[in-house]
Design a protein around this motif. Structure first.
Motif, PDB file in Angstrom:
ATOM      1  N   GLY A  26     -60.396 -52.555  34.374  1.00 54.19           N
ATOM      2  CA  GLY A  26     -61.172 -53.241  33.723  1.00 54.19           C
ATOM      3  C   GLY A  26     -61.916 -54.299  34.628  1.00 54.19           C
ATOM      4  O   GLY A  26     -61.811 -54.454  35.779  1.00 54.19           O
ATOM      5  N   ALA A  27     -63.028 -54.935  33.784  1.00 48.84           N
ATOM      6  CA  ALA A  27     -63.979 -55.988  34.575  1.00 48.84           C
ATOM      7  C   ALA A  27     -63.116 -57.157  35.181  1.00 48.84           C
ATOM      8  O   ALA A  27     -62.007 -57.487  34.507  1.00 48.84           O
ATOM      9  N   ALA A  28     -63.474 -57.484  36.250  1.00 49.62           N
ATOM     10  CA  ALA A  28     -62.497 -58.460  36.804  1.00 49.62           C
ATOM     11  C   ALA A  28     -62.742 -59.848  36.134  1.00 49.62           C
ATOM     12  O   ALA A  28     -61.612 -60.542  36.036  1.00 49.62           O
ATOM     13  N   PHE A  29     -63.654 -60.160  34.985  1.00 50.55           N
ATOM     14  CA  PHE A  29     -63.614 -61.266  34.410  1.00 50.55           C
ATOM     15  C   PHE A  29     -62.414 -61.231  33.273  1.00 50.55           C
ATOM     16  O   PHE A  29     -62.029 -62.342  32.925  1.00 50.55           O
ATOM     17  N   LEU A  30     -62.221 -60.000  32.811  1.00 52.05           N
ATOM     18  CA  LEU A  30     -61.135 -59.800  31.996  1.00 52.05           C
ATOM     19  C   LEU A  30     -59.855 -59.687  32.551  1.00 52.05           C
ATOM     20  O   LEU A  30     -58.682 -59.956  31.793  1.00 52.05           O
ATOM     21  N   ARG A  31     -59.613 -59.810  33.805  1.00 52.80           N
ATOM     22  CA  ARG A  31     -58.395 -60.071  34.415  1.00 52.80           C
ATOM     23  C   ARG A  31     -57.857 -61.416  34.933  1.00 52.80           C
ATOM     24  O   ARG A  31     -57.022 -61.656  35.614  1.00 52.80           O
ATOM     25  N   THR A  32     -58.895 -62.389  34.430  1.00 51.03           N
ATOM     26  CA  THR A  32     -58.932 -63.648  34.889  1.00 51.03           C
ATOM     27  C   THR A  32     -58.062 -64.440  33.983  1.00 51.03           C
ATOM     28  O   THR A  32     -58.172 -64.193  32.481  1.00 51.03           O
ATOM     29  N   GLY A  68     -61.012 -69.943  37.426  1.00 48.34           N
ATOM     30  CA  GLY A  68     -60.593 -69.002  37.116  1.00 48.34           C
ATOM     31  C   GLY A  68     -59.874 -68.228  38.210  1.00 48.34           C
ATOM     32  O   GLY A  68     -60.484 -68.004  39.396  1.00 48.34           O
ATOM     33  N   VAL A  69     -58.741 -67.687  38.083  1.00 55.79           N
ATOM     34  CA  VAL A  69     -57.952 -66.872  39.253  1.00 55.79           C
ATOM     35  C   VAL A  69     -57.460 -65.547  38.812  1.00 55.79           C
ATOM     36  O   VAL A  69     -57.516 -65.182  37.417  1.00 55.79           O
ATOM     37  N   GLN A  70     -57.204 -64.521  39.726  1.00 57.45           N
ATOM     38  CA  GLN A  70     -56.501 -63.438  39.323  1.00 57.45           C
ATOM     39  C   GLN A  70     -55.298 -63.509  38.457  1.00 57.45           C
ATOM     40  O   GLN A  70     -54.468 -63.987  39.097  1.00 57.45           O
ATOM     41  N   GLY A  71     -55.301 -63.129  37.030  1.00 56.41           N
ATOM     42  CA  GLY A  71     -54.526 -63.578  36.459  1.00 56.41           C
ATOM     43  C   GLY A  71     -53.069 -62.895  36.592  1.00 56.41           C
ATOM     44  O   GLY A  71     -51.971 -63.966  36.601  1.00 56.41           O
ATOM     45  N   ARG A  72     -52.814 -61.946  36.789  1.00 55.84           N
ATOM     46  CA  ARG A  72     -51.458 -61.360  36.796  1.00 55.84           C
ATOM     47  C   ARG A  72     -50.764 -61.711  38.280  1.00 55.84           C
ATOM     48  O   ARG A  72     -49.592 -62.136  38.257  1.00 55.84           O
ATOM     49  N   ALA A  73     -51.671 -61.762  39.410  1.00 56.20           N
ATOM     50  CA  ALA A  73     -50.883 -62.428  40.554  1.00 56.20           C
ATOM     51  C   ALA A  73     -50.640 -63.777  40.376  1.00 56.20           C
ATOM     52  O   ALA A  73     -49.461 -64.180  41.057  1.00 56.20           O
ATOM     53  N   PHE A  74     -51.398 -64.682  39.678  1.00 52.98           N
ATOM     54  CA  PHE A  74     -51.254 -66.039  39.651  1.00 52.98           C
ATOM     55  C   PHE A  74     -49.812 -66.233  38.833  1.00 52.98           C
ATOM     56  O   PHE A  74     -48.934 -67.141  39.095  1.00 52.98           O
ATOM     57  N   TYR A  75     -49.443 -65.522  37.751  1.00 49.53           N
ATOM     58  CA  TYR A  75     -48.498 -65.706  36.634  1.00 49.53           C
ATOM     59  C   TYR A  75     -47.314 -65.366  37.545  1.00 49.53           C
ATOM     60  O   TYR A  75     -46.229 -65.859  37.533  1.00 49.53           O
ATOM     61  N   ASP A  76     -47.288 -63.868  38.298  1.00 46.26           N
ATOM     62  CA  ASP A  76     -46.243 -63.647  39.095  1.00 46.26           C
ATOM     63  C   ASP A  76     -45.698 -64.437  40.171  1.00 46.26           C
ATOM     64  O   ASP A  76     -44.649 -64.607  40.267  1.00 46.26           O
ATOM     65  N   LEU A  77     -46.878 -65.040  40.668  1.00 46.76           N
ATOM     66  CA  LEU A  77     -46.467 -66.330  41.684  1.00 46.76           C
ATOM     67  C   LEU A  77     -45.458 -67.134  40.876  1.00 46.76           C
ATOM     68  O   LEU A  77     -44.460 -67.646  41.358  1.00 46.76           O
ATOM     69  N   VAL A  78     -46.160 -67.782  40.009  1.00 46.41           N
ATOM     70  CA  VAL A  78     -45.613 -69.035  39.257  1.00 46.41           C
ATOM     71  C   VAL A  78     -44.215 -68.590  38.582  1.00 46.41           C
ATOM     72  O   VAL A  78     -43.126 -69.366  38.853  1.00 46.41           O
ATOM     73  N   LYS A  79     -43.964 -67.141  38.059  1.00 49.50           N
ATOM     74  CA  LYS A  79     -42.729 -66.729  37.686  1.00 49.50           C
ATOM     75  C   LYS A  79     -41.464 -66.956  38.801  1.00 49.50           C
ATOM     76  O   LYS A  79     -40.493 -67.054  38.391  1.00 49.50           O
ATOM     77  N   GLN A  80     -42.246 -66.454  40.331  1.00 47.81           N
ATOM     78  CA  GLN A  80     -41.125 -66.299  41.265  1.00 47.81           C
ATOM     79  C   GLN A  80     -40.731 -67.896  41.775  1.00 47.81           C
ATOM     80  O   GLN A  80     -39.998 -67.837  42.299  1.00 47.81           O
ATOM     81  N   LEU A  81     -41.572 -68.788  41.463  1.00 53.09           N
ATOM     82  CA  LEU A  81     -41.306 -70.126  42.044  1.00 53.09           C
ATOM     83  C   LEU A  81     -40.087 -70.630  41.281  1.00 53.09           C
ATOM     84  O   LEU A  81     -40.068 -70.629  40.070  1.00 53.09           O
ATOM     85  N   LYS A  82     -39.434 -71.387  42.119  1.00 49.16           N
ATOM     86  CA  LYS A  82     -37.933 -71.653  41.529  1.00 49.16           C
ATOM     87  C   LYS A  82     -38.176 -73.125  40.488  1.00 49.16           C
ATOM     88  O   LYS A  82     -38.671 -73.725  40.882  1.00 49.16           O
TER      89      LYS A  82
END
Length: 389
Positions: A26-32, A68-82
């Motif tokens: 999908g378009a990059a703006f939809l992955r934001t 706006g940031v790449q949504g999946r990568a941003f969430y995955d990072l915050v999830k792994q931060l303790k």
């Protein structure tokens, strides 16, 4: 944009936001995922161009703004931060080209997406709203959605249907799902929702129900309807989830419902769990070409059987109460097990209108809920007999 926030305050919002965006396509703006600092809160927003999510969470702001940031990568990072290892500091650099995330000695950088990609989200209507149980809505979706077609091309029967109905002077809300060979319907009383719904009802595509269920909790929610969208908001007004309504013509299902009231019907009453157990064993003898469980009746028991050219035969009898002239009928085994698992009643009642006509299932403890399943054509071939053993 500059803020400090507790990781645990935003992780659930980021998860809900990431749930509705495509992971890679999908378009990059939809992955934001959009991060907005405003009025002392961090707003987290995402959309797939149909669904919209917006959550507002407490944060310490030192500068407002939108990034706006790449949504999946941003969430995955915050999830792994303790959790419990210090606040997160999130801010843009001087050129507004990157979002920097810091937690003590940990530092990460995400490129900022073009702010022109941001599209205004739908505003929650503040008039004519209704408060409702999120837990009950979740239950309704579970009891109905398994009967809805998975094919978007099927238009109306790929949707859940909710409409106001007045039956013998009682105002009820009727919720239905249909896929061509199964139908489920649940009625409930709620005067506020009855009054809110348009006379012709509303349609919601099945593909949106999965994400709605992920967003729902057991807590109370606020519901609103506009001409084009359905809005849900948490009781504390911090999170909003919206989805588009569909405008197809829903099929008239009253014709096959009426058949259940004919004088010529046969009825079968049987213990639900006993039947599920028997069907689960009989299903082991089904094949791709013969997916049926055959029911044979007499007054005090029902015999369930199956056969397959490579698997052999299965035959079990369980106690039951049968009334009528029908001798044999066949149902798709796995479908029938799934239907029975959506009931809570100890005993279920089958209303049989014909060997190839609609069959209704009801239960005493499942008030105002019924499922209709179409039997399968009986195949008379015998692949395996005791004489062959």
């Amino acid at each position: 944009m500059f803020l400090k926030v507790n990781r645990d305050e935003i992780i659930e919002g980021l998860q809900k936001s990431a749930n509705i965006i495509p992971a890679k396509t999908g378009a990059a703006f939809l992955r934001t995922i959009w991060l907005q600092c405003e009025d002392g809160n961090l707003n987290i927003m995402s959309t797939d161009s149909n669904l919209e999510f917006m959550g507002s969470y407490p944060a310490t702001l030192e500068g407002e703004g939108l990034a706006g940031v790449q949504g999946r990568a941003f969430y995955d990072l915050v999830k792994q931060l303790k959790s419990g290892q210090g606040e997160l500091t999130i801010h843009t650099d001087e050129e507004n080209q990157n979002v920097l995330v810091e937690q003590k000695a940990r530092k990460y950088k995400f490129p900022v997406n073009d702010p022109e990609w941001f599209q205004k989200f739908s505003s929650f209507p503040e008039n004519g709203t209704v408060f409702w149980s999120g837990d009950f809505l979740h239950e309704i979706i579970d009891k109905i959605s398994f009967c809805i077609s998975d094919e978007d091309s099927m238009e109306a029967i790929a949707c859940i249907y909710m409409a106001p109905r007045e039956v013998m002077g009682e105002k009820k809300v009727e919720v239905c799902g249909l896929n061509g060979h199964q139908f489920s319907m649940l009625n409930f009383v709620n005067d506020d929702i009855y009054a809110m719904l348009p006379e012709d009802g509303i349609l919601i595509q099945k593909k949106y129900l999965t994400e709605l269920k992920k967003w729902l909790t057991a807590d109370e929610i606020e519901l609103a309807i506009s001409d084009k969208r359905l809005f849900f908001r948490t009781g504390d007004k911090r999170e909003t989830f919206t989805l588009p309504l569909s405008y197809y013509q829903y099929p008239n299902y009253n014709n096959f419902l009426a058949k259940l009231g004919d004088d010529s019907v046969s009825t079968l009453e049987v213990n639900r769990l006993d039947l599920v157990d028997a069907l689960s064993r009989v299903a082991l003898f089904n094949t791709d070409s013969n997916r049926c469980a055959y029911f044979s009746f007499d007054g005090s028991e029902v015999t369930i059987s199956a056969q397959g050219q490579e698997t052999g035969t299965a035959r079990e009898s369980i106690n039951a109460t049968f009334n009528g002239d029908m001798q044999r009928i066949a149902f798709p085994t796995r479908n029938l097990i799934e239907i029975l698992n959506h009931f809570n009643s100890d005993t279920v009642k089958f209303t049989l209108t014909g060997t190839e006509a609609p069959c209704g299932l009801t239960g005493v403890d499942d008030k105002d809920y019924q499922v209709i399943v179409m039997p399968m054509m009986i195949q008379e071939e015998t692949y395996y007999t005791e004489e062959n053993a």
